[in-house]
Design an enzyme around this catalytic site. Structure first.
Site, PDB file in Angstrom:
ATOM      1  N   ARG A 239       1.858  57.748  89.618  1.00  0.00           N
ATOM      2  CA  ARG A 239       0.557  57.900  88.963  1.00  0.00           C
ATOM      3  C   ARG A 239      -0.479  58.071  90.071  1.00  0.00           C
ATOM      4  O   ARG A 239      -0.370  57.442  91.143  1.00  0.00           O
ATOM      5  CB  ARG A 239       0.207  56.663  88.133  1.00  0.00           C
ATOM      6  CG  ARG A 239       0.997  56.517  86.847  1.00  0.00           C
ATOM      7  CD  ARG A 239       0.659  57.595  85.809  1.00  0.00           C
ATOM      8  NE  ARG A 239       1.390  57.434  84.557  1.00  0.00           N
ATOM      9  CZ  ARG A 239       2.574  57.994  84.284  1.00  0.00           C
ATOM     10  NH1 ARG A 239       3.179  58.764  85.180  1.00  0.00           N
ATOM     11  NH2 ARG A 239       3.154  57.800  83.119  1.00  0.00           N
ATOM     12  N   GLU A 268      -6.756  63.475  85.730  1.00  0.00           N
ATOM     13  CA  GLU A 268      -5.969  64.635  85.301  1.00  0.00           C
ATOM     14  C   GLU A 268      -6.569  65.224  84.038  1.00  0.00           C
ATOM     15  O   GLU A 268      -6.990  64.446  83.169  1.00  0.00           O
ATOM     16  CB  GLU A 268      -4.510  64.216  85.058  1.00  0.00           C
ATOM     17  CG  GLU A 268      -3.846  63.745  86.344  1.00  0.00           C
ATOM     18  CD  GLU A 268      -2.385  63.313  86.167  1.00  0.00           C
ATOM     19  OE1 GLU A 268      -1.875  63.376  85.028  1.00  0.00           O
ATOM     20  OE2 GLU A 268      -1.774  62.919  87.158  1.00  0.00           O
ATOM     21  N   HIS A 287       1.464  67.402  86.928  1.00  0.00           N
ATOM     22  CA  HIS A 287       2.174  66.287  86.263  1.00  0.00           C
ATOM     23  C   HIS A 287       3.330  66.810  85.399  1.00  0.00           C
ATOM     24  O   HIS A 287       3.326  66.652  84.171  1.00  0.00           O
ATOM     25  CB  HIS A 287       1.199  65.446  85.429  1.00  0.00           C
ATOM     26  CG  HIS A 287       1.709  64.059  85.181  1.00  0.00           C
ATOM     27  ND1 HIS A 287       0.887  62.979  85.009  1.00  0.00           N
ATOM     28  CD2 HIS A 287       2.975  63.562  85.069  1.00  0.00           C
ATOM     29  CE1 HIS A 287       1.607  61.894  84.806  1.00  0.00           C
ATOM     30  NE2 HIS A 287       2.891  62.227  84.843  1.00  0.00           N
TER      31      HIS A 287
HETATM   32  C1  DGY Z   1       6.346  59.653  82.745  1.00  0.00           C
HETATM   33  O1  DGY Z   1       7.179  59.803  81.839  1.00  0.00           O
HETATM   34  O2  DGY Z   1       5.768  58.592  82.931  1.00  0.00           O
HETATM   35  C2  DGY Z   1       6.103  60.829  83.617  1.00  0.00           C
HETATM   36  O3  DGY Z   1       4.996  60.652  84.417  1.00  0.00           O
HETATM   37  C3  DGY Z   1       6.010  62.089  82.800  1.00  0.00           C
HETATM   38  O4  DGY Z   1       6.254  63.213  83.591  1.00  0.00           O
END
Ligand code: DGY
Length: 322
Positions: A239, A268, A287
Site C-alpha cells: 500500500r 490513488e 495498482h
Molecule cells: C489487494 O488485494 O489487496 C491488492 O492490493 C489488489 O491488487
C-alpha cells in the site's frame, strides 16, 4: 420470504452473478471503471443485507451508522485497510477478504516489477518507440541482474513466500523480515530472517509486501532509505502509505538508492504530475497486483461465496482474522 439484498460497488460481469441470483437480489454500481459515489453508497448500505466492496471504498463508522440490515461485507482484495474493522465488528457484521486466490498473480506482478525496474524495460521500450535507438553499444540501457543478488522481502506472508520461490528460481539469496519466523521458507528456500535494519543494509532489491497497519504506516521513511545500498532497488506492491513518498523521491534524486518499482501510491489514482512519475529510474503501475483475468474472476466468486454463505447462515470461507 424476501430474498436478501446484495449491493456490489462496481459493475461485475453478469455471467459471474448469474449462479447467485436465485439466492439474493443483486444490484451493482453502474460502472466498472468508476467508484460508486458517496451518496449512492450511503443509500445502498442503508438497506443492503450483504455488500461487496472495492479497496477504494472507505467503510468507516460514519457510513456504517446507516447500515440497518448489513450482515456481511466482502472486500475484493486481500488488503482491508479501507475497512474500519472495529466499527464493522461491533455491529456483528462479518468482514471477509480474498487471500490465497490472488497469491500467484500478485507474486508474478511483483517479480515482473523487479525485472522491469532492474533491467530498465520501460525506459528501453520508450527509447525504441521514440526513435532513439541508433546503434548497439556495450552499456546501452544496462541494468542490474538478479542472479546471486540479495532480495529482502518485508512482509513474508503468502505473497512474500510466493515471491521468494520465484526469486530462488532466479538464483537470488533470500532475506526476509516478518513479525514471525517462517520455518518452512527457511528450510525450503534457505530464506534468512533479518531485522528490518539488517535487511535494508544487505539487500540489492527491497520488496515491500507488508500490510498497511498503524505500525507499518510510513515504515519506509528517510531513515530507512538512507540505510539501503546506493545500488539497491525498492519495490512496493503493498500500500502506498507504507512509504513516505517524499523521502523516496529524495533518496532517488540524491542517488542514495538506484531505482523503484511502484504498483501503489499514497493517493490513488496518482496525479500525473506527481514528482515520482518524472523519474526515469521509477517504474509506475496503476495498482494491478492481482489483475489477471483468472484471478479477478476467482476473487469475485470468492466474495460472492462469502456473502451468500453468511446470508444463508453458514460460515464465511475467508473471514478477516481477528
Ligand atoms: C489487494 O488485494 O489487496 C491488492 O492490493 C489488489 O491488487
Amino acid at each position: 420470504m424476501r430474498k436478501p439484498y446484495v449491493y456490489i460497488t462496481r459493475q461485475i460481469p453478469e455471467k459471474l452473478l448469474k449462479p447467485y441470483q436465485n439466492i439474493a437480489e443483486i444490484k451493482t454500481w453502474t460502472y466498472e471503471d468508476q467508484p460508486v459515489d458517496a451518496e449512492t453508497l450511503k443509500e445502498e448500505i442503508a438497506h443492503a443485507d450483504g455488500m461487496i466492496t472495492m479497496l477504494s471504498d472507505k467503510i468507516d463508522e460514519e457510513l456504517l451508522e446507516q447500515a440497518k440490515n448489513l450482515k456481511v461485507i466482502a472486500n475484493l482484495a486481500v488488503g482491508y485497510d479501507n475497512f474500519e474493522l472495529s466499527s464493522i465488528r461491533k455491529r456483528g457484521i462479518v468482514a471477509t477478504n480474498t487471500p490465497d486466490v490472488l497469491t500467484n498473480a500478485t507474486a508474478d506482478l511483483t517479480f515482473a516489477l523487479l525485472l522491469a525496474t532492474g533491467r530498465r524495460l520501460i525506459e528501453a521500450d520508450r527509447f525504441v518507440r521514440e526513435g532513439k535507438w541508433k546503434q548497439w553499444s556495450p552499456f546501452l540501457l544496462a541494468g542490474t541482474e538478479m542472479n546471486q543478488k540479495n532480495i529482502g522481502i518485508v512482509g513474508m506472508g503468502r505473497i512474500g513466500e510466493a515471491v521468494a520461490r520465484r526469486a530462488k528460481g532466479f538464483g537470488m539469496n533470500i532475506l526476509y523480515h516478518n513479525r514471525t519466523r517462517k520455518e518452512q521458507a527457511e528450510r525450503e528456500l534457505a530464506a534468512m530472517y533479518c531485522s528490518f535494519e539488517e535487511l535494508l543494509k544487505e539487500s540489492d532489491f527491497v520488496v515491500c509486501l507488508t500490510p498497511l497497519t498503524k505500525e507499518t504506516n510510513g515504515l519506509f521513511n528517510e531513515e530507512a532509505f538512507s540505510q539501503m545500498k546506493q545500488s539497491s532497488i525498492f519495490i512496493n506492491v503493498s500500500r502506498g502509505a507504507v512509504v513516505d513518498e517524499q523521502a523516496l523521491y529524495h533518496a532517488l534524486v540524491s542517488g542514495s538508492i538506484r531505482g523503484a518499482g511502484l504498483d501503489v501510491f499514497q493517493h490513488e489514482p496518482v496525479e500525473p504530475n506527481h514528482p515520482l512519475l518524472n523519474l526515469n529510474q521509477v517504474v509506475c503501475l496503476p495498482h494491478i497486483g492481482s489483475a489477471s483475468e483468472e484471478t479477478r474472476e476467482e476473487m469475485i466468486i470468492l466474495c460472492l461465496e462469502n456473502v451468500t454463505n453468511v446470508l444463508q447462515g453458514r460460515e464465511a470461507i475467508t473471514p478477516i482474522p481477528y
